[in-house]
Design an enzyme around this catalytic site. Structure first.
Site, PDB file in Angstrom:
ATOM      1  N   GLY A  14       0.813  -1.210   0.000  1.00  0.00           N
ATOM      2  CA  GLY A  14       0.000   0.000   0.000  1.00  0.00           C
ATOM      3  C   GLY A  14       0.844   1.257   0.000  1.00  0.00           C
ATOM      4  O   GLY A  14       2.076   1.214  -0.095  1.00  0.00           O
ATOM      5  N   GLU A  51       6.133 -11.128   5.875  1.00  0.00           N
ATOM      6  CA  GLU A  51       5.114 -12.035   5.357  1.00  0.00           C
ATOM      7  C   GLU A  51       4.930 -11.836   3.862  1.00  0.00           C
ATOM      8  O   GLU A  51       4.572 -12.754   3.144  1.00  0.00           O
ATOM      9  CB  GLU A  51       3.798 -11.897   6.109  1.00  0.00           C
ATOM     10  CG  GLU A  51       3.110 -10.572   6.025  1.00  0.00           C
ATOM     11  CD  GLU A  51       1.871 -10.548   6.915  1.00  0.00           C
ATOM     12  OE1 GLU A  51       0.793 -10.258   6.385  1.00  0.00           O
ATOM     13  OE2 GLU A  51       1.980 -10.815   8.123  1.00  0.00           O
TER      14      GLU A  51
END
Length: 438
Positions: free
Chosen positions: A217, A238
């Site tokens: 993002g 992750e």
């Protein structure tokens, strides 16, 4: 039997493959980009063949039509995360949500708490050893593959071949549906002045030689945009996105000073653009590992100078962080935020930092601003990261440090980095909340 013969015998259409699903089954979708949209669509198209099929997954990038009210007799969405296409089913009462830390999902699958009857997954064509690479997802997908009674695989020749623990033997797959189409692409977000300011504040907390966990993002991209003068950064995350590729090519991310998996970018799934997928394809620096390794706080803690950066919905005066709800409305899930926040606090070198970064306000469609720093979390909102876990809170107006600070100090620091339009109101709420002058 030769793996090539097995593969040829098990090739079929998506409509044929989903016939292997039975009423009452739990169907687990592989995570994010590894979800097979072809199989999901075929399942819904053949809905009259099913009753009471439970569908479980974390992030979905598909249409989520199985979660529509008109399909509730056939399918129940029971999510470990919720996405825009599925969250309405929770509001409507026919979908269900299970709070769970990302790193614990494989354990729940192994223990049968999340049993897996059928796994839907997207893989690359088999390699010379008869193994299909999942390529963009190890996370819980690999444990689901080990535990599933039936595996249905979409074989897409545009899936990257990535090293690590992300391979399934041909003989373990019950149906192969061949396709060829571009993978989902998450385009880079627009970075405005607010995100740029947040990125600069976050970058000030990152030292040379740090190992980073970043999401996706505008804010993670804004942080990456400020790291051009850093040296010897590493990745244990992750996931990571295109911005990391740019900085790798500039020599910023070389993973040379990592204390764990030196020289490797470790991730549990990938989501970005074709640029990212092409970078990961057959690249020995990139390794995919299951989420119960990558996100396990005990493993995270082995990374020196670990800095994790995550986002949230609200922070209250005490430092309680909500990252998954708007009041009682579930909009996402716990994901890996707490996994990394706690891992950073446990780092063996004592230099871990956990950053929660956010714009100071939400701007609504009509231009109305809503402060993300509040005296109390909204009624019914979940506490994702507790006040004892909170470390650094960052907005475009600065950095607030939570560790070791009193409730009064925390609140004052948070008010100082709130949007100016709300500071006087927040100061009055401070006086009311704590019964002392600001």
């Amino acid at each position: 039997m030769d793996w090539k013969q097995i593969y040829e015998e098990r090739k079929m259409s998506a409509d044929e493959a989903v016939k292997k699903v039975k009423s009452g089954d739990r169907v687990v979708f592989a995570h994010a980009v590894a979800e097979s949209l072809v199989l999901a669509d075929a399942l819904v198209a053949n809905k009259e063949n099913y009753k009471n099929v439970t569908i479980s997954h974390m992030v979905t990038l598909g249409k989520g039509e199985y979660s529509l009210p008109e399909n509730k007799e056939h399918f129940t969405f029971e999510g470990w995360f919720t996405s825009p296409s599925t969250r309405k089913s929770l509001e409507q009462g026919h979908g269900e949500f299970v709070p769970v830390f990302f790193h614990e999902v494989p354990k729940y699958i192994r223990k049968g708490i999340f049993h897996v009857d059928v796994l839907f997954v997207t893989v690359a064509p088999p390699d010379e050893n008869g193994k299909c690479c999942v390529g963009v997802s190890s996370d819980y997908t690999m444990q689901a593959a080990k535990s599933a009674k039936i595996i249905l695989a979409e074989v897409n020749d545009q899936v990257p071949y990535v090293y690590g623990d992300c391979f399934i033997d041909v003989e373990d797959i019950d149906a192969f549906v061949e396709t060829s189409h571009p993978l989902f692409e998450s385009k880079p977000a627009k970075i405005g002045p607010v995100e740029e300011a947040i990125g600069k504040h976050c970058a000030s907390l990152i030292e040379d030689g740090s190992t980073l966990q970043l999401g996706i993002g505008a804010i993670p991209d804004a942080v990456l945009a400020q790291l051009g003068d850093k040296k010897h950064l590493g990745i244990h995350s992750e996931m990571f996105s295109d911005g990391v590729v740019d900085l790798y090519e500039k020599g910023v991310f070389d993973c040379s000073e990592k204390s764990l998996n030196k020289g490797k970018m470790i991730a549990t799934f990938l989501m970005g653009t074709k640029k990212l997928y092409d970078f990961a394809d057959h690249n020995p620096i990139v390794e995919m590992r299951p989420v119960d390794y990558v996100n396990n706080p005990e493993v995270v803690a082995q990374n020196s100078k670990l800095v994790c950066i995550n986002a949230c919905v609200q922070v209250d005066f005490m430092g309680q962080i909500c990252s998954e709800c708007i009041g009682t409305k579930q909009i996402s899930g716990v994901g890996g935020q707490v996994d990394f926040v706690r891992g950073a606090a446990m780092t063996h070198d004592g230099l871990g930092k956990a950053i929660i970064a956010m714009p100071s306000v939400n701007v609504m469609k009509d231009g109305t601003k809503i402060s993300k720093i509040v005296p109390y979390l909204d009624h019914g909102a979940a506490v994702t990261t507790s006040r004892c876990d909170a470390d650094y809170i960052v907005t475009e107006y600065g950095i607030a440090e939570m560790k070791g600070r009193t409730l009064h100090d925390r609140a004052r620091q948070l008010i100082d980095i709130a949007h100016p339009d709300f500071r006087e109101e927040l100061k009055e709420q401070f006086k009311e909340r704590f019964n002392i002058p600001y």
